[in-house]
Design an enzyme around this catalytic site. Structure first.
Site, PDB file in Angstrom:
ATOM      1  N   LYS A  69      17.822  -0.446  -6.276  1.00  0.00           N
ATOM      2  CA  LYS A  69      16.708   0.120  -6.016  1.00  0.00           C
ATOM      3  C   LYS A  69      15.523  -0.833  -5.617  1.00  0.00           C
ATOM      4  O   LYS A  69      15.179  -1.267  -4.614  1.00  0.00           O
ATOM      5  CB  LYS A  69      16.280   0.545  -7.325  1.00  0.00           C
ATOM      6  CG  LYS A  69      14.364   1.460  -6.631  1.00  0.00           C
ATOM      7  CD  LYS A  69      13.319   1.918  -8.207  1.00  0.00           C
ATOM      8  CE  LYS A  69      12.601   0.790  -8.545  1.00  0.00           C
ATOM      9  NZ  LYS A  69      12.049   1.360  -9.556  1.00  0.00           N
ATOM     10  N   ASP A  71      14.400   6.074  -7.218  1.00  0.00           N
ATOM     11  CA  ASP A  71      13.512   5.803  -8.391  1.00  0.00           C
ATOM     12  C   ASP A  71      13.430   7.005  -9.133  1.00  0.00           C
ATOM     13  O   ASP A  71      14.026   8.154  -8.953  1.00  0.00           O
ATOM     14  CB  ASP A  71      12.018   5.271  -7.622  1.00  0.00           C
ATOM     15  CG  ASP A  71      10.815   5.911  -7.450  1.00  0.00           C
ATOM     16  OD1 ASP A  71      12.082   7.749  -7.310  1.00  0.00           O
ATOM     17  OD2 ASP A  71       9.922   6.375  -7.645  1.00  0.00           O
TER      18      ASP A  71
END
Ligand code: SF4
Length: 224
Positions: free
Chosen positions: A121, A139
């Site tokens: 991420k 996320d």
């Protein structure tokens, strides 16, 4: 799961709702962004921005973060959740930046994920926001919204969610869609109280329909 065509239509609606969505983590360069993303795990961008306001005045380079004892850095970020581990990870990251890249944040995904404390991420956010490369970071908001809408299955891993979204959304839109899905999850389809009553996707949203049926059942039970 819904079809790719329907999923893209939903993404288009979200695009119209949040045309100006962008990264809300305050930063001036790739290094500050990397630190801010690392701090943002299980924490709101708002809280991170409050902490980095003074943090980025005190620390400018990887060397700065390593020049203080771990306890001092922990204290500087203590209003953020998991601050002990995050401070450790920041110092590990800074050490690996110095050891491997002369103190600079590298600009390829492969190099980024090879750094201490940097996962998929974080690498995707840094690649897209700092270096302008198309990437779609998943996320908590992106994952929740994709699953509620039926674009992905509830049992899908984060990697699977990313794979599905990037197979549906044109590459040129990955970065913008990432920000728009975050805004949609943060300001509209909230974790605890999604705004289903005012949602343009309600008719096609399985989670919205499920919540609506549950509310009707509750109403019926209360009226009896
Ligand atoms: Fe989220 Fe509700 Fe809209 Fe579905 S209908 S996307 S759960 S706000």
């Amino acid at each position: 799961m819904i079809s790719k065509k329907k999923a893209l239509e939903m993404i288009d609606v979200i695009d119209e709702m949040f045309p100006d969505a962008e990264c809300e983590l305050v930063h001036k360069n790739p290094f500050e962004l990397t630190i801010a993303v690392l701090l943002s795990a299980q924490c709101t961008d708002n809280t991170v921005n409050k902490v980095t306001k003074s943090l980025f005045q005190k620390y400018h380079t990887p060397e700065d973060y390593l020049a203080v004892p771990l306890e001092e850095l922990q204290n500087d970020i203590r209003s953020i959740g998991l601050y002990r581990n995050k401070a450790k990870n920041i110092q590990k990251l800074c050490q690996s930046l110095i050891d491997q890249y002369d103190g600079q944040v590298p600009n390829t995904h492969k190099q980024l994920v090879g750094l201490a404390g940097v996962g998929q991420k974080t690498a995707n956010v840094v690649m897209s926001v700092a270096f302008g490369e198309p990437a779609l970071a998943v996320d908590t908001h992106v994952e929740r919204v994709s699953k509620r809408l039926g674009i992905c299955r509830w049992k899908d891993s984060v990697a699977e969610v990313e794979r599905k979204l990037t197979s549906i959304i044109p590459k040129s839109r990955w970065t913008q869609s990432h920000h728009q899905l975050i805004f949609f999850g943060r300001y509209h389809c909230l974790a605890k109280k999604p705004k289903c009553d005012a949602c343009p996707l309600f008719a096609d949203c399985r989670e919205g329909q499920k919540r609506h049926r549950a509310a009707l059942r509750l109403e019926g039970a209360t009226a009896q």
